[in-house]
Design an enzyme around this catalytic site. Structure first.
Site, mmCIF file in Angstrom:
data_model
loop_
_atom_site.group_PDB
_atom_site.id
_atom_site.type_symbol
_atom_site.label_atom_id
_atom_site.label_comp_id
_atom_site.label_asym_id
_atom_site.label_seq_id
_atom_site.Cartn_x
_atom_site.Cartn_y
_atom_site.Cartn_z
ATOM 1 C CE LYS A 4 -4.379 0.642 0.100
ATOM 2 N NZ LYS A 4 -5.755 -0.032 -1.071
ATOM 3 N N GLY A 17 -24.852 3.209 1.023
ATOM 4 C CA GLY A 17 -23.533 4.137 0.312
ATOM 5 C C GLY A 17 -24.198 4.082 -1.357
ATOM 6 C CE1 TYR A 18 -27.942 2.516 -5.611
ATOM 7 C CE2 TYR A 18 -27.972 4.877 -6.745
ATOM 8 C CZ TYR A 18 -28.159 3.360 -6.460
ATOM 9 O OH TYR A 18 -28.616 2.439 -8.343
ATOM 10 N N GLY A 19 -21.381 5.458 -4.242
ATOM 11 C CA GLY A 19 -20.976 5.327 -4.871
ATOM 12 C C GLY A 19 -20.163 4.361 -5.938
ATOM 13 C CG ASN A 20 -17.698 2.140 -8.552
ATOM 14 O OD1 ASN A 20 -17.605 0.951 -9.133
ATOM 15 N ND2 ASN A 20 -17.562 2.890 -10.318
ATOM 16 C CB ALA A 21 -18.856 -0.785 -4.412
ATOM 17 N N GLY A 22 -21.430 0.914 -4.695
ATOM 18 C CA GLY A 22 -22.715 0.865 -4.069
ATOM 19 C C GLY A 22 -23.964 0.409 -5.086
#
Length: 405
Positions: free
Chosen positions: A95, A207-212
């Protein structure tokens, strides 16, 4: 480290291998002088932690954030090692991070920062050494700058030095929604275990970003009725079912899912406790705690986010027979497609999205079945099962390699 020690006892790991896995192989700390737009030079602190390369080259993202710390980067490098191992891809874990506030930096300042950071770590990264990728507040453009800097240093194009690049520079088809797609494959496999019909089932997505957002879209394509979604500003509910794609378009237009037509508003807390078949936490850490876990009614929880469930909540959910797919498995679709991008770059090929998705599905199913089998063998939950598989694979590699000199 607590997870490592607990799993070590479970799988009866030798003390010498436990000691080896208790600290990173290499920690790089770099000072990054950057000329800012006002003409002044500012020094930034950057890190690259390489945890283990027993199973293959180091792999992990680079994040830009004011709260980046060495301890955080070490923990994330450890976690990446397990994530790569649980889906059986030949990578170790790493990382990187830079302490900065990208929201208050111009595009030019971010480019100069990225190129100086890439130069500072250039002796330690490479297609066979360590392959960075995007993370928090970094993206495909950031990777393009690192690719160009590394290639200029070596005098030849080296697209395989990073993943998550633009398609025009050798990025992979399907990477944009790979985390969500992998998560939904895990939901499907969990439903098979529980003999739960997905068609006509219900789901809520926090959560409604890219993944959600993509998870909601893919669930809908499988016949699941998504009845609630939320973001940082609030949530919406419709018992008739939401059109996931239209909700995303609404959010892109107004900045939130809140206010979408034909819905009632709910809080993030209320969404987690809804009576649904499937719950996808795709937002922040520690969303599910000992306080709200007793009220969760979902049959399947699939962690698209990192660390959304506390250890206390884990115990409660297990007692209540909730089938939980842990983050190191559920959201490993991203690193899986990163690996596929790297393979394409090494052979100078470019696969179709259909080919990429087929390979992703195959690996996610293998990863799920391995974790499930381990959970049955050791009589533990899926999180402990996934860690047992991952740590066991890294330990097997260390044993086989032996000690040099």
């Amino acid at each position: 480290m607590k997870q490592l020690r607990t799993t070590a006892k479970l799988i009866r790991l030798e003390d010498d291998i436990l000691q080896t896995l208790s600290q990173p192989k290499r920690i790089l700390s770099v000072s990054i002088p950057v000329r800012m737009d006002n003409g002044k030079i500012r020094n930034f602190q950057g890190y690259r932690v390489q945890f283990s390369d027993a199973r293959g080259p180091f792999k992990g993202g680079i994040r830009y954030h004011p709260d980046v710390s060495l301890d955080e980067v070490k923990a994330l490098a450890t976690w990446m090692t397990w994530k790569c191992a649980v889906v059986d891809i030949p990578y170790g874990g790493a990382k990187g991070g830079v302490i900065c506030d990208p929201k208050n930096m111009s595009l030019g300042e971010k480019e100069r920062l990225t190129r100086r950071y890439a130069h500072a770590i250039s002796d330690f990264i490479g297609p066979r050494k360590d392959i960075p990728a995007p993370d928090v507040y970094t993206d495909s453009q950031t990777m393009a700058w690192i690719l160009d800097t590394y290639s200029q240093i070596h005098g030849i194009p080296v697209p395989e030095v990073v993943t998550g690049k633009p398609i025009s520079l050798g990025g992979s088809e399907g990477r944009n929604n790979s985390t969500a797609r992998g998560c939904v494959f895990c939901v499907r496999e969990a439903a098979k275990v529980l003999k739960l019909a997905l068609k006509g089932g219900t789901a809520a997505v926090q959560g409604y970003g890219n993944a959600g957002s993509w998870a909601a879209i893919f669930l809908q394509e499988m016949g699941v009725k998504v009845i609630a979604v939320s973001d940082s500003k609030g949530g919406i509910r419709s018992d008739l079912g939401l059109n996931a794609s239209k909700v995303l378009a609404h959010k892109e237009k107004v900045g939130s899912v809140v206010g979408y037509q034909g819905t009632s508003e709910i809080s993030n807390e209320e969404l987690l406790e809804m009576d649904v078949d499937i719950l996808i936490p795709a937002a922040l850490e520690n969303a599910i705690t000992g306080k709200n876990a007793p009220n969760i009614k979902a049959k399947i929880i699939c962690e698209a986010a990192n660390g959304p469930t506390t250890p206390e909540a884990d115990e409660i959910l297990s007692k209540n027979n909730v089938f939980l797919v842990p983050d190191i498995l559920a959201n490993s679709g991203g690193v899986m497609v990163s690996y596929l991008e790297w393979v394409q770059n090494l052979s100078r090929e470019h696969w179709t999205e259909e080919e990429v998705n087929q390979k992703l599905e195959q690996k996610m199913v293998i990863g799920f079945n391995g974790a499930y089998d381990a959970s049955k063998k050791y009589r533990v939950g899926m999180r402990e099962g996934a860690l047992a598989v991952a740590i066991g694979r890294v330990a097997d590699a260390i044993r086989s390699l032996g000690m040099w000199p």
